[in-house]
Motif scaffolding. Structure first.
Motif, PDB file in Angstrom:
ATOM      1  N   LYS A   2       2.229  -2.431  -4.407  1.00 15.79           N
ATOM      2  CA  LYS A   2       3.507  -2.477  -5.107  1.00 15.79           C
ATOM      3  C   LYS A   2       4.613  -3.009  -4.198  1.00 15.79           C
ATOM      4  N   THR A   3       4.600  -2.558  -2.953  1.00 17.56           N
ATOM      5  CA  THR A   3       5.645  -2.987  -2.030  1.00 17.56           C
ATOM      6  C   THR A   3       5.638  -4.498  -1.831  1.00 17.56           C
ATOM      7  N   TRP A   4       4.443  -5.089  -1.779  1.00 20.29           N
ATOM      8  CA  TRP A   4       4.319  -6.512  -1.486  1.00 20.29           C
ATOM      9  C   TRP A   4       3.895  -7.328  -2.708  1.00 20.29           C
ATOM     10  N   ASP A   5       3.915  -6.706  -3.889  1.00 19.00           N
ATOM     11  CA  ASP A   5       3.724  -7.415  -5.153  1.00 19.00           C
ATOM     12  C   ASP A   5       2.395  -8.159  -5.195  1.00 19.00           C
ATOM     13  N   TRP A   6       1.314  -7.392  -5.059  1.00 15.56           N
ATOM     14  CA  TRP A   6      -0.018  -7.983  -5.043  1.00 15.56           C
ATOM     15  C   TRP A   6      -0.501  -8.412  -6.425  1.00 15.56           C
ATOM     16  N   GLY A   7       0.141  -7.998  -7.448  1.00 14.12           N
ATOM     17  CA  GLY A   7      -0.226  -8.483  -8.768  1.00 14.12           C
ATOM     18  C   GLY A   7      -1.203  -7.591  -9.505  1.00 14.12           C
ATOM     19  N   PRO A   8      -1.711  -8.051 -10.651  1.00 12.73           N
ATOM     20  CA  PRO A   8      -2.603  -7.214 -11.471  1.00 12.73           C
ATOM     21  C   PRO A   8      -3.847  -6.800 -10.704  1.00 12.73           C
ATOM     22  N   ILE A   9      -4.355  -5.632 -11.047  1.00 15.02           N
ATOM     23  CA  ILE A   9      -5.566  -5.114 -10.424  1.00 15.02           C
ATOM     24  C   ILE A   9      -6.769  -5.838 -11.015  1.00 15.02           C
ATOM     25  N   ALA A  10      -7.620  -6.394 -10.150  1.00 16.29           N
ATOM     26  CA  ALA A  10      -8.826  -7.068 -10.622  1.00 16.29           C
ATOM     27  C   ALA A  10      -9.988  -6.085 -10.771  1.00 16.29           C
ATOM     28  N   GLU A  11     -10.065  -5.095  -9.895  1.00 13.20           N
ATOM     29  CA  GLU A  11     -11.082  -4.045  -9.976  1.00 13.20           C
ATOM     30  C   GLU A  11     -10.429  -2.725  -9.590  1.00 13.20           C
ATOM     31  N   VAL A  12     -10.799  -1.664 -10.288  1.00 11.70           N
ATOM     32  CA  VAL A  12     -10.207  -0.364  -9.982  1.00 11.70           C
ATOM     33  C   VAL A  12     -11.255   0.732 -10.048  1.00 11.70           C
ATOM     34  N   GLY A  13     -11.223   1.596  -9.068  1.00 11.41           N
ATOM     35  CA  GLY A  13     -11.985   2.843  -9.107  1.00 11.41           C
ATOM     36  C   GLY A  13     -10.996   3.970  -9.296  1.00 11.41           C
ATOM     37  N   ASP A  14     -11.068   4.651 -10.423  1.00  7.57           N
ATOM     38  CA  ASP A  14     -10.113   5.705 -10.756  1.00  7.57           C
ATOM     39  C   ASP A  14     -10.862   6.742 -11.581  1.00  7.57           C
ATOM     40  N   TRP A  15     -10.944   7.964 -11.060  1.00  8.25           N
ATOM     41  CA  TRP A  15     -11.827   8.969 -11.660  1.00  8.25           C
ATOM     42  C   TRP A  15     -11.066  10.080 -12.367  1.00  8.25           C
ATOM     43  N   GLU A  16      -9.822   9.802 -12.762  1.00  7.35           N
ATOM     44  CA  GLU A  16      -8.989  10.813 -13.415  1.00  7.35           C
ATOM     45  C   GLU A  16      -9.554  11.255 -14.766  1.00  7.35           C
ATOM     46  N   GLN A  17     -10.276  10.363 -15.453  1.00  6.03           N
ATOM     47  CA  GLN A  17     -10.785  10.676 -16.784  1.00  6.03           C
ATOM     48  C   GLN A  17     -12.239  11.146 -16.756  1.00  6.03           C
ATOM     49  N   GLY A  18     -12.691  11.598 -15.603  1.00 11.46           N
ATOM     50  CA  GLY A  18     -14.038  12.154 -15.517  1.00 11.46           C
ATOM     51  C   GLY A  18     -15.140  11.123 -15.376  1.00 11.46           C
ATOM     52  N   GLN A  19     -14.800   9.903 -14.926  1.00  9.60           N
ATOM     53  CA  GLN A  19     -15.815   8.890 -14.737  1.00  9.60           C
ATOM     54  C   GLN A  19     -16.862   9.355 -13.721  1.00  9.60           C
ATOM     55  N   SER A  20     -18.049   8.768 -13.797  1.00  7.71           N
ATOM     56  CA  SER A  20     -19.149   9.164 -12.921  1.00  7.71           C
ATOM     57  C   SER A  20     -19.106   8.356 -11.620  1.00  7.71           C
ATOM     58  N   THR A  21     -20.120   8.550 -10.786  1.00  3.91           N
ATOM     59  CA  THR A  21     -20.246   7.794  -9.547  1.00  3.91           C
ATOM     60  C   THR A  21     -21.022   6.497  -9.771  1.00  3.91           C
ATOM     61  N   ALA A  22     -21.235   6.114 -11.032  1.00  4.40           N
ATOM     62  CA  ALA A  22     -21.934   4.861 -11.331  1.00  4.40           C
ATOM     63  C   ALA A  22     -21.227   3.699 -10.637  1.00  4.40           C
ATOM     64  N   GLY A  23     -22.012   2.801 -10.054  1.00  3.43           N
ATOM     65  CA  GLY A  23     -21.440   1.681  -9.323  1.00  3.43           C
ATOM     66  C   GLY A  23     -21.278   1.953  -7.846  1.00  3.43           C
ATOM     67  N   TRP A  24     -21.661   3.156  -7.423  1.00  4.12           N
ATOM     68  CA  TRP A  24     -21.587   3.512  -6.011  1.00  4.12           C
ATOM     69  C   TRP A  24     -22.957   4.015  -5.537  1.00  4.12           C
ATOM     70  N   GLN A  25     -23.449   3.439  -4.464  1.00  5.59           N
ATOM     71  CA  GLN A  25     -24.706   3.890  -3.861  1.00  5.59           C
ATOM     72  C   GLN A  25     -24.402   5.060  -2.932  1.00  5.59           C
ATOM     73  N   THR A  26     -25.148   6.143  -3.053  1.00  5.84           N
ATOM     74  CA  THR A  26     -24.883   7.327  -2.244  1.00  5.84           C
ATOM     75  C   THR A  26     -26.072   7.638  -1.341  1.00  5.84           C
ATOM     76  N   TRP A  27     -25.757   8.250  -0.205  1.00  2.22           N
ATOM     77  CA  TRP A  27     -26.801   8.560   0.781  1.00  2.22           C
ATOM     78  C   TRP A  27     -26.351   9.748   1.623  1.00  2.22           C
ATOM     79  N   ALA A  28     -27.274  10.667   1.891  1.00  2.00           N
ATOM     80  CA  ALA A  28     -27.000  11.816   2.751  1.00  2.00           C
ATOM     81  C   ALA A  28     -28.309  12.256   3.394  1.00  2.00           C
ATOM     82  N   ASP A  29     -28.249  12.682   4.647  1.00  2.00           N
ATOM     83  CA  ASP A  29     -29.457  13.146   5.338  1.00  2.00           C
ATOM     84  C   ASP A  29     -29.318  14.580   5.833  1.00  2.00           C
ATOM     85  N   GLY A  30     -28.375  15.328   5.244  1.00  2.35           N
ATOM     86  CA  GLY A  30     -28.190  16.725   5.627  1.00  2.35           C
ATOM     87  C   GLY A  30     -27.789  17.552   4.427  1.00  2.35           C
ATOM     88  N   THR A  31     -26.765  18.354   4.585  1.00  3.31           N
ATOM     89  CA  THR A  31     -26.330  19.249   3.510  1.00  3.31           C
ATOM     90  C   THR A  31     -25.372  18.580   2.528  1.00  3.31           C
TER      91      THR A  31
END
Length: 269
Positions: A38-67
């Motif tokens: 907003k400060t530098w006027d980057w323009g319309p968002i081309a891609e957005v990750g926003d989970w306010e409406q309960g969206q899932s983790t679809a589109g993200w690869q996850t990995w963990a080797d512990g707890t």
């Protein structure tokens, strides 16, 4: 009397706006003065990750080797070192990487914060842009560091690694359960890092042509646990992650000092 009532009503409205206006910010949105987009006027968002409406983790690869695990917490995408109960220690790494081909040029911005419970060894945390297809624990040929810090330490570093060379800068921040915005603009001639809306470092193609990425980049969030060590239960969460093209020129960003270069770097992103 009518004029008096009108004047009083106007004064009350102005006072109310002064009290309420600056603090009314949409859920999940940063104040305009602190977002680089907003400060530098980057323009319309081309891609957005926003989970306010309960969206899932679809589109993200996850990995963990512990707890740990990757999940949605209170409308935020989070890498959480676990375990399920608070005030217990955790083990291992937790990583999530956006899938897809990524972008060779453009602008990215993330609004994130970190929380910790229990006292053990503090997790190093990283927000990065890596070439699409990079393994969860690999540095790869290119790693753009948007931010990295350990525990609630005030030193937050950012920069880029290309092969055995690294360019790095830092800023002092309060990372104790506090939202910050980390942005990055990459053109054919300049790369600029932003912290809370302000440019903090810039590297030009004239200064370091070999530093400029040639592959599509995707965001990655990392909790880097020490092998076989009890770690502090930590959650690194993104309120939103956004990508903008360079189609809009935006406001002119003032020049800032380039990050410091070091060579023969290995084993770290």
């Amino acid at each position: 009397m009518t004029r008096l009532r009108t004047a009083v009503a106007t004064a009350v409205a102005v006072a109310a706006a002064a009290l309420v206006g600056p603090h009314v910010v949409p859920v999940g949105e940063a104040a305009a003065a602190t977002a680089a987009s907003k400060t530098w006027d980057w323009g319309p968002i081309a891609e957005v990750g926003d989970w306010e409406q309960g969206q899932s983790t679809a589109g993200w690869q996850t990995w963990a080797d512990g707890t740990g695990r990757v999940d949605i917490y209170y409308g935020q995408l989070a890498v959480d070192s676990g375990p399920a109960a608070f005030n217990q220690t955790a083990t291992g790494d937790v990583v999530t990487t956006k899938t897809g081909a990524g972008h060779v040029r453009g602008r990215w911005e993330l609004r994130v914060k970190a929380q910790q419970w229990a006292a053990a060894r503090a997790y190093p945390m990283r927000l990065e842009l890596v070439p699409a297809g990079t393994g969860p624990t690999a540095c790869g040929a290119t790693t753009v560091t948007l931010a990295k810090w350990t525990g609630f330490g005030s030193t937050t570093r950012f920069g880029i690694r290309q092969g055995a060379s690294r360019w790095l800068s830092s800023v002092s921040l309060n990372n104790n359960n506090t939202f910050h915005l980390f942005g990055f603009e990459l053109t054919d001639t300049t790369m600029t890092w932003f912290v809370d809306g302000q440019p903090r470092a810039r590297l030009t193609a004239a200064e370091a042509p070999e530093a400029f990425p040639t592959a599509g980049l995707v965001p990655r969030m990392v909790l880097n646990g020490a092998s076989g060590t009890a770690m502090t239960h930590t959650r690194l969460a993104a309120d939103w992650i956004r990508y903008f093209t360079l189609d809009r020129a935006g406001r002119t960003v003032p020049a800032t000092a380039p990050p410091t270069r070091s060579d023969a770097v290995s084993g770290v992103c």
